[in-house]
Motif scaffolding. Structure first.
Motif, PDB file in Angstrom:
ATOM      1  N   GLU A 245       0.841  -1.210   0.000  1.00 54.37           N
ATOM      2  CA  GLU A 245       0.000   0.000   0.000  1.00 54.37           C
ATOM      3  C   GLU A 245       0.875   1.259   0.000  1.00 54.37           C
ATOM      4  N   GLU A 246       1.891   1.202   0.852  1.00 55.18           N
ATOM      5  CA  GLU A 246       2.813   2.353   0.944  1.00 55.18           C
ATOM      6  C   GLU A 246       3.487   2.632  -0.401  1.00 55.18           C
ATOM      7  N   TYR A 247       3.901   1.576  -1.111  1.00 52.75           N
ATOM      8  CA  TYR A 247       4.641   1.741  -2.373  1.00 52.75           C
ATOM      9  C   TYR A 247       3.716   1.885  -3.593  1.00 52.75           C
ATOM     10  N   GLY A 248       2.432   1.518  -3.424  1.00 55.53           N
ATOM     11  CA  GLY A 248       1.517   1.539  -4.569  1.00 55.53           C
ATOM     12  C   GLY A 248       1.825   0.429  -5.554  1.00 55.53           C
ATOM     13  N   VAL A 249       2.160  -0.763  -5.038  1.00 55.33           N
ATOM     14  CA  VAL A 249       2.463  -1.913  -5.892  1.00 55.33           C
ATOM     15  C   VAL A 249       1.585  -3.083  -5.439  1.00 55.33           C
ATOM     16  N   ARG A 250       1.652  -4.211  -6.138  1.00 54.30           N
ATOM     17  CA  ARG A 250       0.885  -5.386  -5.731  1.00 54.30           C
ATOM     18  C   ARG A 250       1.753  -6.236  -4.796  1.00 54.30           C
ATOM     19  N   GLY A 251       1.152  -6.690  -3.679  1.00 48.63           N
ATOM     20  CA  GLY A 251       1.898  -7.509  -2.720  1.00 48.63           C
ATOM     21  C   GLY A 251       1.480  -8.966  -2.780  1.00 48.63           C
ATOM     22  N   TYR A 252       2.433  -9.860  -2.626  1.00 47.99           N
ATOM     23  CA  TYR A 252       2.138 -11.299  -2.669  1.00 47.99           C
ATOM     24  C   TYR A 252       2.777 -12.016  -1.489  1.00 47.99           C
ATOM     25  N   THR A 253       2.138 -13.111  -1.047  1.00 51.22           N
ATOM     26  CA  THR A 253       2.789 -14.036  -0.120  1.00 51.22           C
ATOM     27  C   THR A 253       3.043 -15.363  -0.847  1.00 51.22           C
ATOM     28  N   ASP A 254       2.612 -15.446  -2.112  1.00 50.36           N
ATOM     29  CA  ASP A 254       2.848 -16.635  -2.934  1.00 50.36           C
ATOM     30  C   ASP A 254       3.689 -16.174  -4.130  1.00 50.36           C
ATOM     31  N   TYR A 255       4.984 -16.514  -4.112  1.00 46.09           N
ATOM     32  CA  TYR A 255       5.837 -15.938  -5.172  1.00 46.09           C
ATOM     33  C   TYR A 255       5.585 -16.579  -6.531  1.00 46.09           C
ATOM     34  N   ILE A 256       5.051 -17.802  -6.531  1.00 48.02           N
ATOM     35  CA  ILE A 256       4.723 -18.435  -7.813  1.00 48.02           C
ATOM     36  C   ILE A 256       3.592 -17.631  -8.476  1.00 48.02           C
ATOM     37  N   ALA A 257       2.610 -17.240  -7.687  1.00 46.45           N
ATOM     38  CA  ALA A 257       1.502 -16.430  -8.235  1.00 46.45           C
ATOM     39  C   ALA A 257       2.046 -15.104  -8.752  1.00 46.45           C
ATOM     40  N   MET A 258       3.027 -14.564  -8.045  1.00 47.34           N
ATOM     41  CA  MET A 258       3.635 -13.284  -8.468  1.00 47.34           C
ATOM     42  C   MET A 258       4.350 -13.463  -9.810  1.00 47.34           C
ATOM     43  N   LEU A 259       5.105 -14.555  -9.939  1.00 43.79           N
ATOM     44  CA  LEU A 259       5.836 -14.797 -11.197  1.00 43.79           C
ATOM     45  C   LEU A 259       4.861 -15.103 -12.339  1.00 43.79           C
ATOM     46  N   ASP A 260       3.738 -15.755 -11.993  1.00 43.00           N
ATOM     47  CA  ASP A 260       2.766 -16.147 -13.024  1.00 43.00           C
ATOM     48  C   ASP A 260       1.844 -15.014 -13.446  1.00 43.00           C
ATOM     49  N   ALA A 261       1.928 -13.891 -12.748  1.00 42.23           N
ATOM     50  CA  ALA A 261       0.996 -12.789 -13.058  1.00 42.23           C
ATOM     51  C   ALA A 261       1.202 -12.264 -14.488  1.00 42.23           C
TER      52      ALA A 261
END
Ligand SMILES: NC(=O)C1=CN([C@@H]2O[C@H](COP(=O)(O)OP(=O)(O)OC[C@H]3O[C@@H](n4cnc5c(N)ncnc54)[C@H](OP(=O)(O)O)[C@@H]3O)[C@@H](O)[C@H]2O)C=CC1
Ligand SMILES: O=C1CO[C@H](CO)[C@@H](O)[C@@H]1O
Length: 394
Positions: free
Chosen positions: A49-65
């Motif tokens: 929220e502070e950075y205005g980016v998307r946050g993940y706790t699942d890095y596979i989901a982050m890489l697959d985005a």
């Protein structure tokens, strides 16, 4: 295909370094951080929220985005391997923290995946954060060695005891100071930089004899003091001392060759240049107590050897934009791991280790250390401990 204006970056690991890299990247023009990953949901949501980016706790989901050109891997060492491999398989450029892995076997797996994926995407960049290589003093020292100004190299002595760490440093990071969480101590973590430069300057030794003390001055199970002797093809001999327990510590390198000596200490190089080869002089001199004439010159730098992270980030972005090799190709990180693991192996076996050794040998020893561990970390009072990683870049 039209070239994208900005390189989209994800940061995996939002601890000391992940946050520093966010801060540094946010001032760089040709990139934008679009996502971050941390283990803890509350933490990652708050930072996102502070950075205005998307946050993940699942890095596979982050890489697959599907929105990432590149990632920075700033997790503990073992996770460098798992995260990097997943990213490279998705053809996402990777900038991985030092050490590139906890041991040679993991580094070999990373290098193999990179080679495999590079065949499918030749412009894929895989770089590592060994920022000390970017500093003027180390580039100067390397040039002296590479240009052969000292002639045949005979000996070096390296003191890396300027890595003082109080117990609180180990207590606040649950992974630190353990075989299972970190995979090593002063060699793998702090001296990763110096040992990378040792390979960069002198190449791979053919044998190592080392004595490491495990938890000698800290309540940790990994090494916090090391004495090693390195033997190189051609006769060069090196001695190396590392510690996280000395204050004030020493960061001193002395390289001796037939044509003189280079001494680096306190951001200053003193270069002694012989008028002729001391080895030749030994053979032909007629005076029993004769010595070789020599000149002495000194060079000093303002910046310490610690910083340089921004230069590595900029080089990574430029390497992606230009489709070229980065300043520090990550696969080179395998060589210092061979030295690091070799020192630990020699110490555990109480014998000389020949390099390169089969990476399975070290892996088996490491697994044994992990399985037989009885170490319990002291409770940390996190609120009472001040952590500013910038204080560590001396
Ligand atoms: N190049 C340099 O000068 C420096 C490099 N480093 C390297 O950077 C890497 C990260 O170090 P640093 O930022 O100090 O580490 P931190 O402990 O501060 O942060 C680690 C990050 O990785 C996450 N993480 C993933 N798996 C684990 C795990 N098993 N245990 C704990 N945390 C985990 C943490 O999650 P969460 O956010 O949920 O806590 C956190 O986001 C290391 O490889 C280190 O060697 C470190 C300092 C300087
Ligand atoms: O101990 C730590 C890990 O290594 C870093 C060097 O890369 C240090 O700066 C940091 O404090």
């Amino acid at each position: 295909m039209e070239k994208k204006a900005k390189i989209s970056i994800g940061i995996i690991g939002m601890g000391n370094m992940g946050k520093l890299y966010y801060e540094q990247l946010s001032h760089m023009e040709h990139c934008q951080v679009v996502s971050i990953w941390s283990q803890k949901e509350e933490k990652v949501n708050q930072l996102a929220e502070e950075y205005g980016v998307r946050g993940y706790t699942d890095y596979i989901a982050m890489l697959d985005a599907g929105n990432l050109d590149a990632v920075i891997v700033a997790t503990p060492h073992y996770q460098h391997t798992t995260v990097t491999i997943e990213a490279l398989r998705r053809h996402i450029h990777v900038l991985v923290e030092k050490p590139i892995a906890a041991h040679v076997k993991d580094a070999e797996r990373m290098a193999a995946v990179y080679e495999e994926q590079k065949k499918l995407k030749p412009e894929l960049v895989f770089a590592a954060i060994y920022q000390q290589r970017t500093t003027a003093q180390w580039q100067f020292i390397r040039q002296v060695v590479q240009e052969g100004k000292l002639g045949k190299l005979m000996r070096f002595a390296w003191f890396n005891t300027n890595w003082f760490r109080p117990q609180a440093y180990f207590n606040v990071g649950n992974w630190r100071g353990t075989w299972k969480g970190e995979g090593g101590g002063v060699l793998l973590n702090q001296c990763a930089h110096n040992l990378d430069m040792m390979w960069w300057l002198f190449g791979l030794p053919q044998a190592i004899t080392a004595t490491a003390a495990f938890g000698k001055y800290h309540h940790i199970e990994v090494e916090d003091e090391v004495h090693a002797v390195l033997e190189y093809p051609g006769g060069l001999m090196g001695s190396f001392v590392a510690s996280t327990s000395e204050w004030p510590g020493t960061d001193r390198l002395e390289i001796v060759g037939e044509y003189g000596k280079l001494v680096y200490e306190d951001k200053k190089v003193t270069l002694y240049q012989n008028a002729e080869s001391a080895l030749d002089y030994i053979q032909h001199a007629k005076q029993a107590f004769g010595t070789v004439k020599h000149d002495v010159s000194e060079m000093a730098w303002e910046e310490s050897a610690g910083p340089g992270h921004e230069r590595i980030l900029e080089d990574f972005l430029q390497a992606i934009a230009d489709g070229r090799e980065p300043l520090v190709p990550a696969a080179e990180g395998l060589h210092s791991l061979m030295i690091i693991n070799g020192m630990v192996l020699s110490s555990i076996r109480e014998s000389k280790v020949r390099l390169p050794f089969d990476s399975n040998e070290y892996d088996q020893e490491l697994q044994r250390l992990i399985q037989h561990s009885t170490y319990r970390k002291p409770e940390a009072d996190h609120d009472q401990v001040m952590v500013d990683v910038k204080d560590s870049f001396r």
